[in-house]
Design an enzyme around this catalytic site. Structure first.
Site, mmCIF file in Angstrom:
data_model
loop_
_atom_site.group_PDB
_atom_site.id
_atom_site.type_symbol
_atom_site.label_atom_id
_atom_site.label_comp_id
_atom_site.label_asym_id
_atom_site.label_seq_id
_atom_site.Cartn_x
_atom_site.Cartn_y
_atom_site.Cartn_z
ATOM 1 N N GLU A 90 -40.305 -41.624 56.602
ATOM 2 C CA GLU A 90 -40.550 -42.259 55.553
ATOM 3 C C GLU A 90 -39.321 -43.940 55.544
ATOM 4 O OE1 GLU A 90 -41.636 -40.820 52.351
ATOM 5 O OE2 GLU A 90 -43.812 -39.597 52.965
ATOM 6 N N GLU A 103 -48.123 -36.625 56.450
ATOM 7 C CA GLU A 103 -48.185 -35.513 55.762
ATOM 8 C C GLU A 103 -49.321 -35.796 54.300
ATOM 9 O OE1 GLU A 103 -44.080 -36.050 53.414
ATOM 10 O OE2 GLU A 103 -43.466 -35.887 54.956
#
Ligand code: AHR
Length: 503
Positions: free
Chosen positions: A173, A292
């Site tokens: 991320e 995710e």
């Protein structure tokens, strides 16, 4: 009772369902590793301190690849801390979760645990506070058989064979301002490209995942993917997607339609990747690692769980321990439908996460381990979705949502395994108050009978499994399924998820 119609034809295939789509994710976060999978004082713990009851549940869940060790955690992680004699491993600050990392469980212990649960290791390297050299060191330590300083260090640490890790995430991320070492798309793209090239120089067989956006709602979404892939297209195999959903402000209707958002997310990233492919004149295709995804009550974490204080860095605090309802499990099952519907491009995915932390499995220290509501759609889909995903024709009534406009009441996907002749159908009814009769045209599948039919629903859509009542919610056999003259009919209760296996 509203009705809907579905047509299944095994000739209309989307693509093979890659087993890696049923992956999981273990992060050093809260009570996931410590007091979750690892609890040396637990009555079921083995010689390495791992709970056997948790191992059994993870096996039953049916997880393929497991991403490790983060998540946000990885952006401050020094992998060298987690190998070698346990008593010499340093305790470190984990800035991502404001906790203390004891390093009692590291690469060797975790790989041993994966052997027990029968899953493949997927590693993330730290591109937040570290860089190419440290990524190369970890790759050498993991994948070179012997004869070099770092491979010898692994052997000295008790592991003769290389770990042979195939899947590698280039950071985590990196678009998120909360990420340690957060960068612009341009800066990250350059670093990821350099690191990927170097890693392939060491081991050409690795499969590399570059960071996409942390959600489709990031302000940089779309442009992030374009810029990052412009730098890395030739160097990577996958771009990641991350998405979490929660019911906001009592808007159950929109929440139940979360998979509409996931569908759009996947299709936009595919379009962006293919745009870069076209611009570069490349004949290579970059696929998606949806590494995710889950239901996560993030707002609860932001308002309740947050740990602060210069001298307050607890070990394994209770963090992100969401307790899931029937409605959450229906949305969760629908997210799996979305992943399988895009089997041609989503060829890897990781449920975030596995134990205690936004997880399908919960544990109590010294006590039991149990299945959350979300456990069931995962374990059943992982077991039944075999072969190829099929493109279906669905005619269903619609309803109006605040977030996504008009959406169908039903969502569905089917898989067909040519070798066994088995077909599986996965369905949700998003109606909050009405059961629905679904007719499925299965004439082209030949003579079939129902092998299994499970439905998850409850009069109380907020019913949950808890420590006090761990078996309150479980799927039931759906006895309404009938097959007659090439047509199957089934009743789908309101707010329900259903799986039917035919053979
Ligand atoms: O899964 C919890 C966290 O969500 C992960 O650490 C991070 O990557 C994401 O923001």
């Amino acid at each position: 009772m509203p009705t809907a119609r579905l047509t299944i034809d095994p000739h209309f295939t989307i693509g093979p369902v890659n087993r890696r789509v049923f992956g999981g994710f273990v992060e050093h976060l809260g009570r996931h590793v410590y007091d979750g999978i690892h609890e040396p004082s637990h009555p079921t713990a083995d010689a390495d301190g791992f709970r056997a009851d948790v191992v059994e549940l993870v096996k039953e869940l049916g997880v393929s690849t497991i991403r490790y060790p983060g998540g946000n955690f990885v952006s401050g992680f020094r992998w060298e801390d987690s190998v070698g004699p346990r008593e010499e491993r340093p305790r470190r600050l984990d800035l991502a979760w404001h906790s203390t990392e004891t390093n009692e469980v590291g690469l060797h212990e975790f790989a041993g645990w994966l052997d027990q649960v029968g899953s493949e290791l997927m590693l993330a390297v730290n591109l937040g506070t570290r860089g190419t050299l440290e990524a190369l060191d970890l790759l050498e330590y993991s994948n070179i058989s012997g004869g070099t300083a770092l491979s010898q260090r692994r052997i000295d640490n008790g592991r003769t064979d290389a770990f042979g890790v195939k899947m590698w995430c280039l950071g985590n991320e990196m678009d998120g301002p909360w990420q340690l070492g957060h960068r612009s798309a341009d800066d990250y793209g350059k670093l990821a490209s350099r690191t990927a090239k170097a890693m392939r120089q060491l081991d050409p067989s690795v499969e590399l995942v570059v960071c996409g956006s942390s959600s489709a709602h990031m302000p940089t979404f779309g442009e992030w993917e374009r810029v990052v892939l412009s730098h890395t297209y030739d160097d990577v195999d996958y771009i990641s997607c991350h998405a979490y959903y929660e019911e906001k402000d009592g808007d159950l209707g929109s929440f139940l339609a979360s998979a509409v958002d996931m569908d759009g997310f996947i299709e936009t990233v595919v379009a962006t990747a293919d745009h870069v492919k076209a611009v570069r004149g490349s004949d290579k295709t970059v696929n998606i690692s949806f590494d995710e995804w889950n239901v996560w009550y993030l707002s609860r974490f932001q308002n309740v769980d947050k740990i602060e204080g210069l001298d307050n860095w607890p070990v394994a605090p209770r963090l992100l321990e969401d307790v899931y309802s029937v409605a959450d499990a229906v949305v969760f099952g629908n997210l799996m439908i979305s992943l399988i519907k895009h089997a041609d491009r989503v060829t890897s995915a990781s449920l975030a996460q596995l134990v205690n932390v936004i997880a399908p499995i919960m544990t109590e220290p010294g006590g039991p381990a149990w299945r959350q509501t979300t456990f069931f759609p995962f374990s059943i889909t992982s077991r039944l979705a075999q072969g190829e995903a099929l493109a279906l024709k669905l005619d269903a009534p619609t309803y109006e949502t605040k977030e996504y406009g008009e959406v169908p009441l039903v969502d569905a996907v089917a898989t067909h395994d040519r070798e066994t002749g088995r077909t599986a159908v996965f369905l949700v009814n998003r109606s909050q108050d009405e059961a629905l009769t679904l007719t499925v045209d299965i004439a082209t599948l030949g003579d079939l009978s129902v092998l299994e039919a499970h439905t998850l629903s409850d009069e109380d859509v907020y019913a949950k499994n808890t420590l006090q009542d761990p078996e309150r919610v479980a799927p039931r056999a759906n006895d309404s399924v009938r097959i007659d003259g090439g047509e199957l009919t089934v009743t789908l209760p309101p707010v329900s998820w259903t799986a039917i296996s035919l053979g």
